[in-house]
Scaffold this motif. Structure first.
Motif, PDB file in Angstrom:
ATOM      1  N   UNK A   1       5.034 100.197  42.896  1.00  0.00           N
ATOM      2  CA  UNK A   1       6.107  99.876  43.437  1.00  0.00           C
ATOM      3  C   UNK A   1       5.996  98.632  44.475  1.00  0.00           C
ATOM      4  N   UNK A   2       5.258  98.803  45.412  1.00  0.00           N
ATOM      5  CA  UNK A   2       4.877  97.726  46.363  1.00  0.00           C
ATOM      6  C   UNK A   2       4.507  96.472  45.877  1.00  0.00           C
ATOM      7  N   UNK A   3       3.599  96.254  44.946  1.00  0.00           N
ATOM      8  CA  UNK A   3       3.313  95.132  44.298  1.00  0.00           C
ATOM      9  C   UNK A   3       4.436  94.517  43.583  1.00  0.00           C
ATOM     10  N   UNK A   4       5.080  95.334  42.703  1.00  0.00           N
ATOM     11  CA  UNK A   4       6.171  94.991  41.978  1.00  0.00           C
ATOM     12  C   UNK A   4       7.385  94.352  42.461  1.00  0.00           C
ATOM     13  N   UNK A   5       7.687  94.892  43.736  1.00  0.00           N
ATOM     14  CA  UNK A   5       8.765  94.634  44.501  1.00  0.00           C
ATOM     15  C   UNK A   5       8.407  93.424  45.374  1.00  0.00           C
ATOM     16  N   UNK A   6       7.210  93.093  45.786  1.00  0.00           N
ATOM     17  CA  UNK A   6       6.695  92.156  46.718  1.00  0.00           C
ATOM     18  C   UNK A   6       6.324  90.919  45.858  1.00  0.00           C
ATOM     19  N   UNK A   7       5.464  91.033  44.892  1.00  0.00           N
ATOM     20  CA  UNK A   7       4.887  90.039  44.322  1.00  0.00           C
ATOM     21  C   UNK A   7       5.731  89.161  43.246  1.00  0.00           C
ATOM     22  N   UNK A   8       6.487  89.653  42.517  1.00  0.00           N
ATOM     23  CA  UNK A   8       7.345  89.082  41.597  1.00  0.00           C
ATOM     24  C   UNK A   8       8.273  88.350  42.167  1.00  0.00           C
ATOM     25  N   UNK A   9       8.972  88.557  43.301  1.00  0.00           N
ATOM     26  CA  UNK A   9      10.069  87.551  43.781  1.00  0.00           C
ATOM     27  C   UNK A   9       9.040  86.430  44.543  1.00  0.00           C
ATOM     28  N   UNK A  10       8.122  86.965  45.249  1.00  0.00           N
ATOM     29  CA  UNK A  10       7.222  85.978  45.987  1.00  0.00           C
ATOM     30  C   UNK A  10       6.529  84.964  44.972  1.00  0.00           C
ATOM     31  N   UNK A  11       5.899  85.430  44.148  1.00  0.00           N
ATOM     32  CA  UNK A  11       5.531  84.443  43.061  1.00  0.00           C
ATOM     33  C   UNK A  11       6.512  83.742  42.243  1.00  0.00           C
TER      34      UNK A  11
ATOM     35  N   UNK B   1       9.301  82.825  43.538  1.00  0.00           N
ATOM     36  CA  UNK B   1       9.842  81.836  44.303  1.00  0.00           C
ATOM     37  C   UNK B   1       8.828  80.597  44.603  1.00  0.00           C
ATOM     38  N   UNK B   2       7.525  80.869  44.935  1.00  0.00           N
ATOM     39  CA  UNK B   2       6.562  79.958  45.058  1.00  0.00           C
ATOM     40  C   UNK B   2       6.240  79.494  46.445  1.00  0.00           C
TER      41      UNK B   2
ATOM     42  N   UNK C   1      16.355  79.281  37.810  1.00  0.00           N
ATOM     43  CA  UNK C   1      14.991  79.068  37.209  1.00  0.00           C
ATOM     44  C   UNK C   1      13.994  79.842  37.930  1.00  0.00           C
ATOM     45  N   UNK C   2      14.256  80.942  38.928  1.00  0.00           N
ATOM     46  CA  UNK C   2      13.377  81.814  39.496  1.00  0.00           C
ATOM     47  C   UNK C   2      12.964  82.894  38.402  1.00  0.00           C
ATOM     48  N   UNK C   3      13.838  83.331  37.436  1.00  0.00           N
ATOM     49  CA  UNK C   3      13.548  84.259  36.620  1.00  0.00           C
ATOM     50  C   UNK C   3      12.564  83.760  35.333  1.00  0.00           C
ATOM     51  N   UNK C   4      12.566  82.742  35.424  1.00  0.00           N
ATOM     52  CA  UNK C   4      11.738  81.907  34.031  1.00  0.00           C
ATOM     53  C   UNK C   4      10.763  81.381  34.372  1.00  0.00           C
ATOM     54  N   UNK C   5       9.984  81.228  35.403  1.00  0.00           N
ATOM     55  CA  UNK C   5       8.885  80.521  35.890  1.00  0.00           C
ATOM     56  C   UNK C   5       7.666  80.646  34.826  1.00  0.00           C
ATOM     57  N   UNK C   6       7.142  79.596  34.171  1.00  0.00           N
ATOM     58  CA  UNK C   6       6.335  79.888  33.089  1.00  0.00           C
ATOM     59  C   UNK C   6       5.072  80.617  33.640  1.00  0.00           C
ATOM     60  N   UNK C   7       4.507  81.144  32.555  1.00  0.00           N
ATOM     61  CA  UNK C   7       3.077  82.039  32.696  1.00  0.00           C
ATOM     62  C   UNK C   7       2.027  80.975  33.466  1.00  0.00           C
ATOM     63  N   UNK C   8       1.795  80.101  32.927  1.00  0.00           N
ATOM     64  CA  UNK C   8       0.592  79.159  33.649  1.00  0.00           C
ATOM     65  C   UNK C   8       1.204  78.875  35.107  1.00  0.00           C
ATOM     66  N   UNK C   9       2.392  78.577  35.432  1.00  0.00           N
ATOM     67  CA  UNK C   9       2.507  78.332  36.759  1.00  0.00           C
ATOM     68  C   UNK C   9       2.212  79.762  37.564  1.00  0.00           C
TER      69      UNK C   9
END
Ligand code: SAM
Length: 285
Positions: free
Chosen positions: A62-72, A74-75, A240-248
């Motif tokens: 829960x914590x990793x998915x709720x923190x890291x998905x938005x933060x990565x 956003x960048x 654009x935040x939803x579709x940040x490419x995998x390599x990025x």
């Protein structure tokens, strides 16, 4: 002595029961009933008003998915807010991002933070030594109508929409968070388990859609939030935040040098692929 049991009765005709030989803490604060106990399978379990909040065994998902998905996604989030999150596991994950300069956590119930500091130090001890962490004991809904602070990312790590958490699912709350986001900022919410709480997701998405340019959701499966996938609400004016490419994402993850047990850039991408019945709930909203 027979083990004591604690049951979660969140859904009609369905009950989840934990057995415990050791209750570590039990109290009724001004806001809610708190109980922390040991369970053979899930380790330490925290329930508020009879609903599972966090366990030491599966909190990392829960914590990793709720923190890291938005933060990565956003960048470059410099100013982040958490609403709720009293166990401080979310704060620990957010503070692993070196780009974060301030983390403001708005939690209504100080007693949850106090005993989590004592009992959940395995996953939150770094938080209390970090100068970037600012804890405010307040109702999150009131805070966002009054603050001058502006955030890149706001994470709503709330209880379910009953009791003090109910207001955190309202249109007015989402609108006041919107007013406190920087341009291109992002709101992410815990939105329940759609198989059992479909209407909760539909309602939040409908409310997001009246305020934000993009309203969507991503998913993760967390064992103690029973019923399959949990949905995280996603609301932003920056599509654009939803579709940040995998390599990025992969480059950002490598640069951040964060050790994870669930999150990977590939899991991040996959979490936006919604099973059809969840996609339908999002489309209905
Ligand atoms: N991960 C958990 C879940 O999905 O069940 C949520 C964990 S966290 C412990 C939830 C926190 O939200 C609690 O500590 C509770 O006190 C806090 N909370 C509930 N309503 C709130 C409000 N209106 N403002 C701020 N915090 C609130």
């Amino acid at each position: 002595m027979a083990p004591r049991t604690f049951s979660e009765v969140l859904h009609d005709g369905f009950e989840l029961t934990y057995e415990t030989d050791q209750v570590l803490y039990e109290d009724r604060s001004d806001h809610q009933h708190l109980v922390l106990f040991d369970n053979a399978t899930f380790g330490k379990v925290l329930m508020l008003d009879g609903i599972t909040q966090v366990t030491t065994a599966d909190e990392f998902i829960y914590h990793e998915m709720m923190a890291h998905v938005p933060l990565f996604a956003h960048g470059a989030a410099r100013h982040v807010a958490i609403v709720g999150g009293g166990d401080c596991g979310m704060a620990e994950e957010v503070l692993k991002h070196g780009c974060v300069e301030t983390l403001t956590q708005i939690e209504i119930d100080e007693s949850v933070v106090d005993f989590s500091k004592e009992h959940f130090s395995t996953f939150n001890s770094a938080v209390f030594e970090d100068d970037r962490f600012h804890l405010k004991i307040a109702d999150g809904a009131k805070f966002f109508t009054q603050t001058d602070q502006r955030f890149d990312v706001v994470l709503v790590d709330s209880t379910d929409p009953v009791g003090p958490g109910e207001v955190l699912f309202s249109h007015d709350f989402y609108a006041s968070v919107y007013n406190c986001l920087k341009p291109g900022g992002l709101l992410v919410t815990q939105n329940g388990v759609p198989f059992l709480q479909r209407q909760e997701l539909v309602t939040s998405i409908a409310r997001f859609s009246r305020i934000f340019a993009e309203a969507s959701a991503y998913i993760a499966a967390i064992p103690t939030y029973v019923g399959g996938h949990m949905a995280f609400g996603w609301a932003t004016d920056n599509p654009g935040l939803k579709s940040v490419p995998l390599d990025v994402l992969t480059k950002r993850f490598a640069a951040a040098d964060i050790k994870t047990r669930y999150y990977t850039p590939a899991v991040h991408k996959a979490s936006f692929a919604l099973p059809r019945f969840i996609e339908e709930a999002v489309e209905e909203g």
